[in-house]
Each structure stands twice: as structure tokens, then as C-alpha cells.
Design an enzyme around this catalytic site. Sequence first.
Site, PDB file in Angstrom:
ATOM      1  N   SER A   1       0.830  -1.214   0.000  1.00 45.21           N
ATOM      2  CA  SER A   1       0.000   0.000   0.000  1.00 45.21           C
ATOM      3  C   SER A   1       0.858   1.255   0.000  1.00 45.21           C
ATOM      4  O   SER A   1       1.672   1.458   0.897  1.00 45.21           O
ATOM      5  CB  SER A   1      -0.886   0.027   1.252  1.00 45.21           C
ATOM      6  OG  SER A   1      -1.781  -1.051   1.213  1.00 45.21           O
TER       7      SER A   1
ATOM      8  N   HIS B   1      -3.195   1.042  -4.609  1.00 46.30           N
ATOM      9  CA  HIS B   1      -2.620  -0.085  -5.370  1.00 46.30           C
ATOM     10  C   HIS B   1      -2.974   0.169  -6.837  1.00 46.30           C
ATOM     11  O   HIS B   1      -4.142   0.046  -7.214  1.00 46.30           O
ATOM     12  CB  HIS B   1      -3.227  -1.401  -4.889  1.00 46.30           C
ATOM     13  CG  HIS B   1      -2.735  -1.837  -3.539  1.00 46.30           C
ATOM     14  ND1 HIS B   1      -1.765  -2.799  -3.377  1.00 46.30           N
ATOM     15  CD2 HIS B   1      -3.054  -1.417  -2.287  1.00 46.30           C
ATOM     16  CE1 HIS B   1      -1.521  -2.976  -2.079  1.00 46.30           C
ATOM     17  NE2 HIS B   1      -2.284  -2.147  -1.391  1.00 46.30           N
TER      18      HIS B   1
ATOM     19  N   HIS C   1      -5.497  -9.078  -2.216  1.00 49.72           N
ATOM     20  CA  HIS C   1      -5.677  -9.392  -0.805  1.00 49.72           C
ATOM     21  C   HIS C   1      -6.906 -10.268  -0.606  1.00 49.72           C
ATOM     22  O   HIS C   1      -7.873 -10.175  -1.363  1.00 49.72           O
ATOM     23  CB  HIS C   1      -5.901  -8.108   0.015  1.00 49.72           C
ATOM     24  CG  HIS C   1      -4.900  -7.025  -0.220  1.00 49.72           C
ATOM     25  ND1 HIS C   1      -4.962  -6.201  -1.332  1.00 49.72           N
ATOM     26  CD2 HIS C   1      -3.834  -6.625   0.501  1.00 49.72           C
ATOM     27  CE1 HIS C   1      -3.966  -5.324  -1.271  1.00 49.72           C
ATOM     28  NE2 HIS C   1      -3.271  -5.573  -0.186  1.00 49.72           N
TER      29      HIS C   1
ATOM     30  N   TYR D   1      -9.090  -9.805   1.584  1.00 49.78           N
ATOM     31  CA  TYR D   1     -10.281  -9.004   1.893  1.00 49.78           C
ATOM     32  C   TYR D   1     -10.977  -8.469   0.638  1.00 49.78           C
ATOM     33  O   TYR D   1     -12.086  -7.946   0.706  1.00 49.78           O
ATOM     34  CB  TYR D   1      -9.944  -7.858   2.844  1.00 49.78           C
ATOM     35  CG  TYR D   1      -8.951  -6.852   2.334  1.00 49.78           C
ATOM     36  CD1 TYR D   1      -7.664  -6.798   2.849  1.00 49.78           C
ATOM     37  CD2 TYR D   1      -9.295  -5.935   1.347  1.00 49.78           C
ATOM     38  CE1 TYR D   1      -6.745  -5.870   2.382  1.00 49.78           C
ATOM     39  CE2 TYR D   1      -8.395  -5.009   0.878  1.00 49.78           C
ATOM     40  CZ  TYR D   1      -7.108  -4.977   1.388  1.00 49.78           C
ATOM     41  OH  TYR D   1      -6.204  -4.060   0.923  1.00 49.78           O
ATOM     42  N   GLU D   2     -10.298  -8.571  -0.520  1.00 48.54           N
ATOM     43  CA  GLU D   2     -10.960  -8.141  -1.766  1.00 48.54           C
ATOM     44  C   GLU D   2     -11.932  -9.209  -2.253  1.00 48.54           C
ATOM     45  O   GLU D   2     -12.693  -8.988  -3.190  1.00 48.54           O
ATOM     46  CB  GLU D   2      -9.910  -7.858  -2.846  1.00 48.54           C
ATOM     47  CG  GLU D   2      -9.018  -6.657  -2.542  1.00 48.54           C
ATOM     48  CD  GLU D   2      -7.940  -6.451  -3.598  1.00 48.54           C
ATOM     49  OE1 GLU D   2      -8.233  -5.869  -4.644  1.00 48.54           O
ATOM     50  OE2 GLU D   2      -6.800  -6.901  -3.347  1.00 48.54           O
TER      51      GLU D   2
ATOM     52  N   ALA E   1       2.619  -2.594   4.011  1.00 46.75           N
ATOM     53  CA  ALA E   1       2.420  -1.681   5.131  1.00 46.75           C
ATOM     54  C   ALA E   1       1.836  -2.531   6.256  1.00 46.75           C
ATOM     55  O   ALA E   1       1.074  -3.468   6.009  1.00 46.75           O
ATOM     56  CB  ALA E   1       1.435  -0.582   4.743  1.00 46.75           C
TER      57      ALA E   1
ATOM     58  N   MET F   1      -2.276  -7.634   6.255  1.00 50.84           N
ATOM     59  CA  MET F   1      -3.314  -8.416   5.585  1.00 50.84           C
ATOM     60  C   MET F   1      -2.806  -9.010   4.269  1.00 50.84           C
ATOM     61  O   MET F   1      -3.585  -9.230   3.340  1.00 50.84           O
ATOM     62  CB  MET F   1      -4.535  -7.508   5.292  1.00 50.84           C
ATOM     63  CG  MET F   1      -5.128  -6.848   6.528  1.00 50.84           C
ATOM     64  SD  MET F   1      -6.482  -5.740   6.069  1.00 50.84           S
ATOM     65  CE  MET F   1      -6.802  -4.951   7.682  1.00 50.84           C
ATOM     66  N   SER F   2      -1.519  -9.246   4.166  1.00 52.71           N
ATOM     67  CA  SER F   2      -0.990  -9.724   2.871  1.00 52.71           C
ATOM     68  C   SER F   2       0.280 -10.542   3.069  1.00 52.71           C
ATOM     69  O   SER F   2       0.574 -11.007   4.148  1.00 52.71           O
ATOM     70  CB  SER F   2      -0.678  -8.513   1.975  1.00 52.71           C
ATOM     71  OG  SER F   2       0.475  -7.838   2.462  1.00 52.71           O
TER      72      SER F   2
ATOM     73  N   ASN G   1       1.478   2.394  11.386  1.00 55.18           N
ATOM     74  CA  ASN G   1       0.831   2.886  12.603  1.00 55.18           C
ATOM     75  C   ASN G   1       1.097   1.911  13.733  1.00 55.18           C
ATOM     76  O   ASN G   1       1.503   0.782  13.516  1.00 55.18           O
ATOM     77  CB  ASN G   1      -0.670   3.075  12.404  1.00 55.18           C
ATOM     78  CG  ASN G   1      -1.319   1.841  11.852  1.00 55.18           C
ATOM     79  OD1 ASN G   1      -0.800   0.754  11.977  1.00 55.18           O
ATOM     80  ND2 ASN G   1      -2.463   2.024  11.211  1.00 55.18           N
TER      81      ASN G   1
ATOM     82  N   HIS H   1      -6.859   3.701   6.893  1.00 59.79           N
ATOM     83  CA  HIS H   1      -6.085   3.498   5.675  1.00 59.79           C
ATOM     84  C   HIS H   1      -5.346   4.764   5.232  1.00 59.79           C
ATOM     85  O   HIS H   1      -4.234   4.681   4.702  1.00 59.79           O
ATOM     86  CB  HIS H   1      -7.006   2.991   4.544  1.00 59.79           C
ATOM     87  CG  HIS H   1      -6.279   2.512   3.324  1.00 59.79           C
ATOM     88  ND1 HIS H   1      -5.329   1.519   3.365  1.00 59.79           N
ATOM     89  CD2 HIS H   1      -6.370   2.896   2.030  1.00 59.79           C
ATOM     90  CE1 HIS H   1      -4.862   1.314   2.138  1.00 59.79           C
ATOM     91  NE2 HIS H   1      -5.466   2.150   1.302  1.00 59.79           N
TER      92      HIS H   1
HETATM   93  N1  LIG Z   1      -3.113  -2.056  12.844  1.00 59.20           N
HETATM   94  C1  LIG Z   1      -2.867  -2.251  11.533  1.00 59.20           C
HETATM   95  N2  LIG Z   1      -2.178  -1.315  10.865  1.00 59.20           N
HETATM   96  C2  LIG Z   1      -1.925  -1.537   9.557  1.00 59.20           C
HETATM   97  N3  LIG Z   1      -1.260  -0.770   8.654  1.00 59.20           N
HETATM   98  C3  LIG Z   1      -1.250  -1.415   7.486  1.00 59.20           C
HETATM   99  N4  LIG Z   1      -1.882  -2.580   7.606  1.00 59.20           N
HETATM  100  C4  LIG Z   1      -2.005  -3.573   6.562  1.00 59.20           C
HETATM  101  C5  LIG Z   1      -3.398  -3.557   5.976  1.00 59.20           C
HETATM  102  N5  LIG Z   1      -3.477  -2.509   4.969  1.00 59.20           N
HETATM  103  C6  LIG Z   1      -4.833  -2.401   4.448  1.00 59.20           C
HETATM  104  C7  LIG Z   1      -5.549  -1.243   5.138  1.00 59.20           C
HETATM  105  O1  LIG Z   1      -4.679  -0.122   5.197  1.00 59.20           O
HETATM  106  C8  LIG Z   1      -4.757  -2.161   2.937  1.00 59.20           C
HETATM  107  O2  LIG Z   1      -4.222  -3.305   2.328  1.00 59.20           O
HETATM  108  C9  LIG Z   1      -2.335  -2.701   8.899  1.00 59.20           C
HETATM  109  C10 LIG Z   1      -3.064  -3.662   9.601  1.00 59.20           C
HETATM  110  O3  LIG Z   1      -3.488  -4.696   9.077  1.00 59.20           O
HETATM  111  N6  LIG Z   1      -3.290  -3.399  10.936  1.00 59.20           N
END
Ligand SMILES: Nc1nc2ncn(CCNC(CO)CO)c2c(=O)[nH]1
Length: 289
Positions: free
Chosen positions: A33, A64, A86, A88-89, A116, A219-220, A243, A257
Site C-alpha cells: 500500500s 494499489h 488481498h 479481503y478483496e 504496510a 493483511m498480505s 501505525n 487506511h
Molecule cells: N493495525 C494495523 N495497521 C496496519 N497498517 C497497514 N496494515 C495492513 C493492511 N493494509 C490495508 C488497510 O490499510 C490495505 O491493504 C495494517 C493492519 O493490518 N493493521
Amino acid sequence: GSIGYSYEECRAIADWLLTQTAVRPLVGIVCGSGLGGLADLLKDQVAFNYRDIPNFPQSTVHGHAGRLVFGTLKGRPCVCMQGRFHLYEGYPIQKITLPMRIFKMLGVKTVILTNAAGGLNQDFKVGDIMIIKDHLNMPGFAGNNPLTGPNDERFGVRFPCMSDAYDRELLQMAMDVGSELGYSDFLREGVYCALGGPSFETIAECRMLHKLGVDAVGMSTVHEVIVARHCGMRVFALSLITNQAVMDYDSEEKANHNEVLQTAKQRAQQLEKLVSTMVIRMKHNNNYS
Ligand SMILES: Nc1nc2ncn(CCNC(CO)CO)c2c(=O)[nH]1
């Protein structure tokens, strides 16, 4: 036919791409991301929108792009996924990992995956880069594994080993390159855990994962790693900590996001420098330069 893509279907996609570009990539890069800028580093680009590649899945997530970019990085032939898929898609997991098999058929030897992630390790700060040394495949615990279903031995063995999934030499190279570049105060290494998403974790889930020794949650990535290792490619992966996962019930923090994309923008330049320096330093037996 059976779930996912057959060897022949993968072969057809790879063959189509091989007729469309003269680039024969040795390194495959997956941009997480907001990290699509990595593809822009490539010279002499030949790019395909996923929707123009016969039978290829489509990206649906903001941040993306949905392009497969061929080119060279300091003369090294590469292919880069600007946008990944992903769970979730709503894609079946075998679709998410299809690009790994295409990379393999294009001749890729080493895959570099970026994502990320949320920081669970309390020493981590937003903006840190975590080199992934191992993972927890949480969806796999529930039986959602990209290798489920009939195994085609032309890709790999039925029961592949995952204790050496993350190449230790490349992990060490990343730490060395990172310290040479002066990145040591934001370069970490740790364990990454994938959840299905799209909802971010609850506080109880973050506390559980932290107790289980997880340093970053996303998530990946783990699905792609499993398929890449199954067919014998080397794997290097890193997470940009976008974060701090919420661990306390009195915390006001809310994962979102936009914060993910914002942090990616701030750290992208160093992340791209780290990855490009590594690609240059990698030795490939049939391209020893
Ligand atoms: N707490 C937390 N922070 C995160 N920052 C990025 N992602 C990865 C998931 N990214 C998603 C939503 O931003 C888009 O693929 C996460 C996550 O899964 N959990």
C-alpha cells in the site's frame, strides 16, 4: 477445473507476457500500500495494466495501481507489481498468489515483497522499516492456504518446508545495506502476521498477537511467500510500520487506511533506496555482474 489456476493457465499468461516484452526479469518486486513508487525506479519500462493481461486478477484497493511494470534497475532486469491482491478483496487465495507463479515462469529467481503493517512491538515507531524474518500464517491456521487443493509437482512438492522461507543471506544484506545508508535507527527485524481483514484488529487480537511474539500485523504477503517458496524462488520481505496497533482500551488511536498511505509517502524514498541498493548487490548466477 480445480480451484485456482492450472499450470497451463499460468504458462499461457507468462507466455503472453514473454511475447510482449524483451525484459527477462531475475528479480520480482511486490509493492505494498502506497509503495508503488518502487516501480518508478525502473528504467526502460514496459508496463501492463492488470486488466490488459489475459486472465489476470484486478486490483481494487486505493493505493494499489494495478500495473505490472518490467524494466531494469541499474541494469538488472526486474518485474514489479504495482498493486497486489488481498483476501479481503474477496479473491480466492490461489488468485492472490498467481503472480508468484507467473514470476517463476518469467525466470525470476528472487522475490522482494513489501507491505504496510501495524506495529505491535512496543519498541517500534511509525515509519520504521521491519525486515521480515518469519511469519504467522493466521488464515492458514483456519485452512486458508494457497497450496490447498491438488499439487502440481511442476511447481513444487506437496508438503513444502517453510522453516527457511525468509532468505537469511538477504536478511543480513538488508541490515548491512541499511546501516551503510544510515537507516539503523529505523531499521528493525521481526515476525509478521497476516490476518484476513478488511477490518483492522480488535485490542484483544493485538494483545493476543503481541503475546504470541508477533512484531507487525498486516493483511498480505504470507500467501505470496508460501507460493514463492513452493516453486523455489528466494524471498526477501519487509514491512513499513504505518501505525502503532491499538493495545490499550483507554487509547484514542484508531487505525485507518489514510494514515497508512500518508506514512508510506513519508518513508517511501528510503525504502526505495534500500530495495534498489539490495537489487544491485544481489548476485544471480546467470547474471554475475
Ligand atoms: N493495525 C494495523 N495497521 C496496519 N497498517 C497497514 N496494515 C495492513 C493492511 N493494509 C490495508 C488497510 O490499510 C490495505 O491493504 C495494517 C493492519 O493490518 N493493521
